[in-house]
Motif scaffolding. Structure first.
Motif, short mmCIF file in Angstrom:
data_model
loop_
_atom_site.label_atom_id
_atom_site.label_comp_id
_atom_site.label_asym_id
_atom_site.label_seq_id
_atom_site.Cartn_x
_atom_site.Cartn_y
_atom_site.Cartn_z
N GLY A 1 16.67 27.42 62.47
CA GLY A 1 16.27 27.19 63.90
C GLY A 1 14.57 27.17 63.75
O GLY A 1 14.26 26.21 63.33
N ASP A 2 14.24 28.05 64.61
CA ASP A 2 12.61 28.10 64.80
C ASP A 2 12.33 29.39 64.15
O ASP A 2 11.02 29.87 64.44
N ARG A 3 13.15 29.88 63.48
CA ARG A 3 12.98 31.22 62.65
C ARG A 3 12.50 31.25 61.18
O ARG A 3 13.20 30.47 60.48
N ILE A 4 11.75 32.20 60.84
CA ILE A 4 11.42 32.39 59.29
C ILE A 4 12.26 33.37 58.58
O ILE A 4 11.81 34.70 59.08
N VAL A 5 13.01 33.17 57.81
CA VAL A 5 14.00 34.18 57.22
C VAL A 5 13.45 34.43 55.93
O VAL A 5 13.81 33.48 55.12
N ALA B 1 1.35 24.26 55.68
CA ALA B 1 1.76 23.92 53.98
C ALA B 1 2.20 25.10 53.52
O ALA B 1 3.20 24.95 52.51
N GLU B 2 1.54 26.31 53.63
CA GLU B 2 2.15 27.32 53.06
C GLU B 2 3.61 27.79 53.07
O GLU B 2 4.50 28.00 52.28
N LEU B 3 3.88 27.51 54.37
CA LEU B 3 5.26 27.79 54.62
C LEU B 3 6.44 26.83 54.02
O LEU B 3 7.31 27.31 53.63
N ILE B 4 5.95 25.51 54.04
CA ILE B 4 6.82 24.64 53.25
C ILE B 4 6.98 24.85 51.90
O ILE B 4 7.99 24.73 51.23
N VAL C 1 5.35 37.56 55.16
CA VAL C 1 6.34 37.09 56.06
C VAL C 1 7.08 38.51 56.67
O VAL C 1 7.17 39.54 55.93
N ILE C 2 7.49 38.26 57.80
CA ILE C 2 7.90 39.57 58.50
C ILE C 2 9.58 39.53 58.37
O ILE C 2 10.28 38.68 58.37
N ALA C 3 9.77 40.79 57.59
CA ALA C 3 11.18 40.67 56.95
C ALA C 3 12.36 41.71 57.95
O ALA C 3 13.40 41.61 57.74
#
Length: 223
Positions: free
Chosen positions: A47-51, A32-35, A71-73
């Motif tokens: 894709g499947d990565r968080i940018v 939920a946080e990511l959304i 979040v990993i930068a």
């Protein structure tokens, strides 16, 4: 209120469903946080990565700001699945603490005895009512997250299924606008699918442990 806080409040509501497991709920809260981070422009999903994105998280939601800071930068960036497990670790307990501190939750004893088991339940605040309204209106993201952790007992006031994409009446104009604000259906769909997969994986781990523990107990009891 964020999607994660709405989900936590809805998960505490009484209903025919079993109590939601803390591990399952923690994974869904991380999703939920990511959304919401996607909707705020703080991240994008490729894709499947968080940018990481360029926007700051608006408002004073400390847990969502904490999520943004986590979040990993660095490339190749983090996979959605890895985020759910890393960020989701004990996240339900964190939300309970913050919501209690903010006066959104209260502790009560079950039954008549003052020594009965203690439970936590939502207080009738404006934020709690907004969460209930969002659930009653069949918000598709909230409904799908609820389904992932084992309850989908809500129906819209007109009798439609919460989150049922086949019934457009269950999705108000406001609900469709919320989807747009969260970064579109594509990112949300990827995150929700990963939440379902993670919850299934957690259940598989539980079942393996149950089987192993039973086998160990039988070994000690002997024939």
């Amino acid at each position: 209120m964020s999607t994660a806080k709405d989900l936590f409040i809805i998960a505490l509501r009484p209903g025919p469903h079993e109590p939601v497991g803390q591990g399952d709920l923690s994974l869904a809260l991380a999703g939920a946080e990511l959304i919401d981070l996607v909707g705020a422009g703080a991240v994008t999903v490729e894709g499947d990565r968080i940018v990481p994105g360029g926007a700051r998280v608006p408002g004073d939601d400390r847990l969502l700001r904490e999520a943004a800071a986590a979040v990993i930068a660095q490339e190749p960036y983090e996979r959605i699945e890895d985020w759910l497990w890393r960020r989701g670790r004990d996240l339900a307990a964190g939300y309970q603490q913050v919501l209690e501190e903010d006066g959104e939750l209260t502790r009560k004893r079950s039954g008549w005895s003052p020594f009965g088991p203690e439970r936590v339940e939502p207080v009738g605040t404006a934020a709690s009512r907004r969460a209930a309204d969002r659930w009653a209106q069949g918000d598709p993201v909230l409904a799908e997250l609820a389904s992932a952790v084992g309850f989908d007992g809500g129906r819209t006031e007109d009798g439609g299924r919460s989150g049922d994409g086949g019934d457009d009446g269950a999705r108000t104009d406001e609900g469709r606008a919320d989807d747009d604000d969260r970064g579109g259906d594509g990112a949300a769909t990827s995150v929700l699918a990963s939440v379902h997969d993670a919850v299934r994986e957690l259940e598989a781990v539980r079942q393996r442990r149950t089987i192993e523990n039973a086998a160990f107990a039988n070994l000690w009891r002997g024939p």
